[in-house]
Motif scaffolding. Structure first.
Motif, PDB file in Angstrom:
ATOM      1  N   GLN A  29       0.829  -1.208   0.000  1.00 47.17           N
ATOM      2  CA  GLN A  29       0.000   0.000   0.000  1.00 47.17           C
ATOM      3  C   GLN A  29       0.864   1.259   0.000  1.00 47.17           C
ATOM      4  O   GLN A  29       0.598   2.211  -0.741  1.00 47.17           O
ATOM      5  N   ASP A  30       1.897   1.243   0.857  1.00 47.32           N
ATOM      6  CA  ASP A  30       2.785   2.407   0.906  1.00 47.32           C
ATOM      7  C   ASP A  30       3.492   2.613  -0.430  1.00 47.32           C
ATOM      8  O   ASP A  30       3.637   3.749  -0.908  1.00 47.32           O
ATOM      9  N   GLY A  31       3.932   1.483  -1.021  1.00 54.10           N
ATOM     10  CA  GLY A  31       4.617   1.582  -2.311  1.00 54.10           C
ATOM     11  C   GLY A  31       3.698   2.096  -3.401  1.00 54.10           C
ATOM     12  O   GLY A  31       4.105   2.915  -4.235  1.00 54.10           O
ATOM     13  N   GLU A  32       2.436   1.628  -3.403  1.00 50.88           N
ATOM     14  CA  GLU A  32       1.480   2.101  -4.400  1.00 50.88           C
ATOM     15  C   GLU A  32       1.197   3.586  -4.217  1.00 50.88           C
ATOM     16  O   GLU A  32       1.037   4.333  -5.198  1.00 50.88           O
ATOM     17  N   LYS A  33       1.142   4.041  -2.949  1.00 52.68           N
ATOM     18  CA  LYS A  33       0.968   5.480  -2.700  1.00 52.68           C
ATOM     19  C   LYS A  33       2.164   6.261  -3.238  1.00 52.68           C
ATOM     20  O   LYS A  33       1.994   7.312  -3.862  1.00 52.68           O
ATOM     21  N   ASP A  34       3.371   5.722  -2.982  1.00 49.57           N
ATOM     22  CA  ASP A  34       4.561   6.406  -3.479  1.00 49.57           C
ATOM     23  C   ASP A  34       4.586   6.450  -4.994  1.00 49.57           C
ATOM     24  O   ASP A  34       5.000   7.458  -5.595  1.00 49.57           O
ATOM     25  N   GLN A  39       4.071   9.525  -9.863  1.00 49.31           N
ATOM     26  CA  GLN A  39       3.373   9.788 -11.113  1.00 49.31           C
ATOM     27  C   GLN A  39       2.860  11.224 -11.147  1.00 49.31           C
ATOM     28  O   GLN A  39       2.939  11.912 -12.171  1.00 49.31           O
ATOM     29  N   GLN A  40       2.337  11.680  -9.984  1.00 48.77           N
ATOM     30  CA  GLN A  40       1.898  13.070  -9.901  1.00 48.77           C
ATOM     31  C   GLN A  40       3.077  14.022 -10.103  1.00 48.77           C
ATOM     32  O   GLN A  40       2.938  15.078 -10.728  1.00 48.77           O
ATOM     33  N   GLU A  41       4.245  13.604  -9.560  1.00 52.37           N
ATOM     34  CA  GLU A  41       5.436  14.432  -9.736  1.00 52.37           C
ATOM     35  C   GLU A  41       5.838  14.499 -11.205  1.00 52.37           C
ATOM     36  O   GLU A  41       6.207  15.562 -11.722  1.00 52.37           O
ATOM     37  N   VAL A  42       5.741  13.352 -11.914  1.00 54.89           N
ATOM     38  CA  VAL A  42       6.038  13.322 -13.351  1.00 54.89           C
ATOM     39  C   VAL A  42       5.104  14.265 -14.095  1.00 54.89           C
ATOM     40  O   VAL A  42       5.521  15.048 -14.962  1.00 54.89           O
ATOM     41  N   VAL A 181      12.999  14.568  -7.506  1.00 56.12           N
ATOM     42  CA  VAL A 181      11.743  13.916  -7.185  1.00 56.12           C
ATOM     43  C   VAL A 181      11.752  13.556  -5.720  1.00 56.12           C
ATOM     44  O   VAL A 181      12.686  13.847  -4.982  1.00 56.12           O
ATOM     45  N   LEU A 182      10.705  12.921  -5.268  1.00 55.47           N
ATOM     46  CA  LEU A 182      10.516  12.740  -3.846  1.00 55.47           C
ATOM     47  C   LEU A 182      11.348  11.610  -3.253  1.00 55.47           C
ATOM     48  O   LEU A 182      11.276  11.360  -2.068  1.00 55.47           O
ATOM     49  N   LEU A 183      12.103  10.911  -4.094  1.00 61.11           N
ATOM     50  CA  LEU A 183      12.985   9.897  -3.541  1.00 61.11           C
ATOM     51  C   LEU A 183      14.079  10.581  -2.727  1.00 61.11           C
ATOM     52  O   LEU A 183      14.544  11.655  -3.092  1.00 61.11           O
TER      53      LEU A 183
END
Length: 370
Positions: A29-34, A39-42, A181-183
């Motif tokens: 779930q956390d990974g899918e949120k990330d 994707q939003q960042e892209v 990006v958010l990484l």
């Protein structure tokens, strides 16, 4: 008995398995949120880039049209001036040609008169000759520049435009437009790592308090007893003896400030920080973050909250900014770098580097680290 032990082991491992599954599901779930966030960042990056491209194309097209219009205007003015000057010269040429023709006729008459054999008739005809008019069409021949001055002015305009475009391009160079990006991004560890993000910072004279003297190519500020004769400007600090940088800081930056005196405040701030009252002091509002450097102590201030800072005091302070990650760090720089204070927040606007000088003759210089 053995069967019962197996059953207990099964129950124990089943609970562990269920716990593992719950942990895996949570991580999914956390990974899918990330993934959605990335994707939003892209999409945000693409949207921002598209807008920037559209705006730059429109702006340069307007510049091209403006230059073409100015070129057309200059051409028309030159042609009009050319026509006027040619007409003036041709009028003068025509008058001179008429005068030459008249002089030739007079010369012919005098020649004929000189051939008269009758002396009385000669004297009578000579006395009746009209007086020769003076020349009204004399010209002074001198070297003319014609339109060389216009050519020089246009060349100068071209050079100035090239300089502006070259300076502007340096500021918007795509090599500095890094997409963070958010990484998580690793922070620099060594001074050599920090210096990779070091760029020149200059002070904006339009923001400098009138008690501050700027020097060394506007990289150094000194607090003076007498006021400086700066012109009035809406961005000028009128309360605190402080100044902001010209550069707008986004992405990653590192700079160092060498200071002297009883106290210097090394800061970053939003450009729209108050300029007219004492609440504009760095660290006394929610638009600036400042490390207060005194001869005997250090403290960090933000929005009037004071935080004591421990660590080695040095005359050189290093500042690291990762704007997109919301990281702001202050370092004591001597033989080594020691972290003094670290801020983790969210910056909502581009930042500007700044300094405030506490005492007369205090100095703060944005160094060129080596």
């Amino acid at each position: 008995m053995a069967q019962k032990g197996i059953q207990l082991d099964r129950e124990t491992f089943s609970k562990d398995l269920e716990g593992s599954r719950l942990n895996i599901q949570q991580r999914i779930q956390d990974g899918e949120k990330d993934v959605k966030v990335l994707q939003q960042e892209v999409e945000a990056i693409n949207g921002s880039a598209d807008k920037a491209v559209e705006h730059s194309e429109k702006t340069f097209a307007e510049l091209i049209r403006l230059i073409q219009k100015r070129g057309s205007d200059v051409k028309q003015q030159l042609r009009a001036k050319q026509e006027t000057e040619v007409s003036r010269v041709r009028d003068l040429q025509e008058k001179l040609e008429q005068e030459i023709a008249e002089l030739k006729r007079r010369d012919a008459e005098l020649k004929t008169l000189a051939q008269h054999e009758d002396h009385n008739q000669f004297l009578q005809d000579y006395r009746s000759l009209p007086a020769l008019s003076e020349s009204t069409s004399s010209i002074n021949i001198r070297p003319l520049k014609y339109f060389e001055d216009v050519t020089a002015a246009v060349s100068e305009a071209r050079e100035k435009l090239q300089d502006v475009l070259r300076e502007t391009w340096t500021n918007i160079s795509l090599t500095e437009t890094q997409v963070d990006v958010l990484l998580p991004q690793p922070e620099p560890k060594t001074r050599a790592d920090f210096l990779r993000y070091s760029r020149d910072i200059t002070l904006d004279t339009n923001t400098a308090n009138t008690r501050l003297l700027l020097s060394e190519g506007n990289r150094k500020a000194t607090k003076m007893e007498q006021q400086q004769s700066y012109p009035s400007h809406p961005d000028r600090f009128t309360g605190a003896s402080q100044v902001l940088s010209k550069e707008s800081l986004t992405g990653r930056w590192y700079w160092e400030v060498e200071w002297s005196g009883e106290g210097v405040f090394v800061a970053v701030a939003y450009k729209n920080i108050s300029k007219a009252d004492w609440e504009s002091i760095f660290g006394q509002n929610d638009k600036s973050w400042a490390l207060y450097c005194y001869t005997e102590s250090l403290e960090f201030r933000f929005n009037r909250v004071q935080t004591p800072v421990s660590g080695p005091r040095s005359s050189r302070i290093g500042v690291y900014l990762d704007h997109s990650a919301g990281v702001l760090s202050f370092y004591s720089v001597s033989g080594t770098m020691t972290l003094l204070h670290r801020v983790q927040t969210t910056f909502t606007q581009p930042l500007h580097a700044g300094v405030r000088l506490y005492s007369t003759r205090a100095t703060a210089e944005f160094c060129k680290p080596k």
